[in-house]
Design a protein around this motif. Structure first.
Motif, short mmCIF file in Angstrom:
data_model
loop_
_atom_site.label_atom_id
_atom_site.label_comp_id
_atom_site.label_asym_id
_atom_site.label_seq_id
_atom_site.Cartn_x
_atom_site.Cartn_y
_atom_site.Cartn_z
N ARG A 104 0.81 -1.22 0.00
CA ARG A 104 0.00 0.00 0.00
C ARG A 104 0.84 1.27 0.00
N TRP A 105 2.16 1.14 0.01
CA TRP A 105 3.04 2.31 -0.02
C TRP A 105 3.31 2.73 -1.46
N THR A 106 3.22 4.03 -1.72
CA THR A 106 3.52 4.54 -3.05
C THR A 106 5.02 4.45 -3.32
N SER A 107 5.84 4.78 -2.32
CA SER A 107 7.29 4.54 -2.38
C SER A 107 7.64 3.75 -1.13
N PRO A 108 8.71 2.92 -1.18
CA PRO A 108 8.99 2.02 -0.05
C PRO A 108 9.19 2.78 1.26
N GLY A 117 6.19 18.78 -1.58
CA GLY A 117 6.33 19.36 -0.24
C GLY A 117 5.99 18.40 0.88
N MET A 118 5.84 17.12 0.53
CA MET A 118 5.57 16.10 1.54
C MET A 118 6.73 15.11 1.54
N LEU A 119 7.22 14.79 2.73
CA LEU A 119 8.29 13.81 2.85
C LEU A 119 7.70 12.50 3.33
N PHE A 120 7.74 11.49 2.45
CA PHE A 120 7.15 10.19 2.75
C PHE A 120 8.18 9.22 3.29
N ALA A 121 7.89 8.59 4.40
CA ALA A 121 8.70 7.49 4.95
C ALA A 121 8.06 7.06 6.25
N ARG A 122 8.27 5.80 6.63
CA ARG A 122 7.86 5.37 7.97
C ARG A 122 8.70 6.15 8.99
#
Ligand code: BES
Ligand code: MN
Ligand code: MN
Length: 463
Positions: A104-108, A117-122
């Motif tokens: 379900r993650w767009t990037s790992p 402007g959004m930083l994606f990560a667990r």
């Protein structure tokens, strides 16, 4: 000091100039899969502790990575402020929740990625990003002025997402060393985008695993069905007794310890621009549901709840299999409000489960973790300074809000250290904490750094 106070130019310039490096370093931090719940990641959790320790050492903190029976705790101290300056303790956590479901993650989850402007990560918002913005604010002071206006203790743990057991013991054993005049935590969301928020309460938690057994092994449901207890049915019966038809928790005594909320707190909550339709849409729910007679904000912030977090039993693969499962299991947690104590809820829950377990069922209740609820009156110099710092950094007057989440250490910090606690978080409700595509707003990451940098100046003035 007033609402026209600005973020000092020297700090502003340094933060702006060093932003790229700050982000690159945060990316490194986020790449470490420090998942506290999974034993196979214990090495990664330690690696994150050491990474953070190293970063704090580089800005001239005295750092210790304390081993515990669980994950390590990082204690970093900088105590060279002018005589008479206050000491502040910054708490955060460097562990993260498991990233599943991965598809379900767009990037790992552990490959930090910037989009719009959004930083994606667990861990982007919960809590590495928010912990890191504090380190950046401290770094700005030290780099620009060669000093800090306050003495600082950074306390960062790797077990928050699994109940904070080790750090609770550690603060009790190190009460003197951790003594502070103020405690600041950024591990919560703002009420809404652009609206800086000071939190007046957290809910507590009591988390249980309930295991129901019936027979020694699985049985053919044709041969035995009808003549033996079915543990799945038994567990379902137990679960069905937890609420009444008004959505109230039906465990006798559950509400006995509730302390009414003050008129002031109710008034601040009533003044919030709550968008219920947006809340519903964010939840992806067709309609909202809950305890009858309460608003959505009351239900999530100041009322206690009981939730089934998971339930499993028997055959759940494709197709049909006729079987009476040997066992069934549920994860059941309660969100608590002042003055409900997790130990008392444990006693009431165990008793209730015993009372309503069908004959023939063997029921085992295990408590996995507990945390006390917490509430504060947001008056006094620490909160006044925070209002000014947030106002300057976000160019908006801050609100007093609350949250339904838990940070188990907060009540212990209050008990052991006795200093006022400021919950000044820079997350957003929509940032998918604990879920796929967790992110942090870069704008809030930047403004958060500035709010913290200014806060230390203001607290020094306050003395
Ligand atoms: N940062 C959150 C606390 C939080 C969540 C505050 C949502 C406000 C809104 C923290 O990391 C967290 O997830 N806490 C757990 C508690 C724990 C004992 C697992 C929680 O609330 O479920
Ligand atoms: Mn957190
Ligand atoms: Mn969390």
């Amino acid at each position: 000091m007033n609402m026209r106070t600005r973020v000092p130019d020297d700090l502003e310039v340094w933060l702006a100039t060093n932003e790229e490096r700050a982000l690159a370093e945060l990316f490194d931090f986020l790449r470490i899969p420090s998942i506290s719940a999974k034993p196979e990641h214990a090495g990664d959790v330690r690696r994150a502790a050491l990474w953070l320790a190293d970063a704090l050492q580089r800005i001239e903190f005295d750092v210790e990575v304390v081993s515990t029976s669980g994950h390590p705790v990082v204690i970093a101290e900088w105590r060279r402020a002018p005589v008479g300056a206050p000491t502040v303790l910054i708490y955060g956590h460097y562990d993260v929740q498991p990233p599943e479901p991965l598809d379900r993650w767009t990037s790992p989850p552990f490959e930090p990625t910037l989009r719009d402007g959004m930083l994606f990560a667990r861990g982007a918002v919960d809590d590495k990003g928010q912990l890191w913005l504090h380190v950046c604010a401290l770094a700005a002071h030290i780099a620009v002025r060669r000093t800090l206006p306050v003495n600082v203790i950074v306390l960062a743990e790797g077990e928050e997402e699994v109940g904070s057991r080790s750090v609770i013991r550690l603060i009790e054993e190190n009460a003197e060393r951790l003594r502070a005049d103020a405690i600041v935590i950024s591990d919560t969301p703002m009420f809404a985008p652009g609206l800086p928020s000071i939190l007046a309460s957290l809910r507590g938690i009591a988390y249980f695993q309930v295991e129901v057994g019936g027979t020694a092994g699985d049985l053919h449901s044709g041969q035995y069905g009808g003549a033996v207890l079915n543990p799945a049915t038994a567990l379902a019966r137990i679960v069905s007794t937890l609420h009444d038809s008004d959505g109230r928790v039906a465990i006798p005594g559950f509400y006995d310890a509730l302390r009414p909320i003050s008129i002031e707190l109710q008034a601040s909550l009533d003044a919030l621009p709550f968008d219920e339709q947006l809340f519903r849409a964010n939840a992806g729910a067709a309609t909202l549901a809950g305890e009858r007679g309460y608003t959505t904000l009351q239900r999530t912030w100041v009322r206690p709840t009981c939730e089934v977090n998971g339930m499993i039993s028997g055959y759940t693969g494709t197709g049909a299999k006729t079987v009476i499962p040997a066992s069934a299991m549920a994860k059941i947690s309660f969100r608590l409000v002042p003055d409900q104590a997790p130990e008392e809820i444990e006693r009431l829950f165990r008793h209730h489960v015993e009372q309503c377990a069908p004959p023939g069922a063997t029921v085992r209740v295990r408590m996995l973790h507990g945390g006390r609820p917490w509430r504060v009156v947001t008056d006094g110099p620490l909160f006044d300074a925070a209002r000014v710092a947030l106002g300057a950094a976000f160019e908006r007057i801050p609100v007093v809000a609350a949250t339904g989440g838990a940070i188990p250490i907060v009540s212990h910090l209050e008990r052991v250290i006795g200093a006022p606690i400021l919950l000044m978080g820079f997350g957003l409700p929509s940032e998918n904490a604990h879920a796929p595509d967790e992110w942090i707003s870069l704008d809030n990451f930047r403004r958060g750094q500035r709010a913290c940098a200014l806060l230390w100046d203001l607290l020094a003035v306050e003395g």
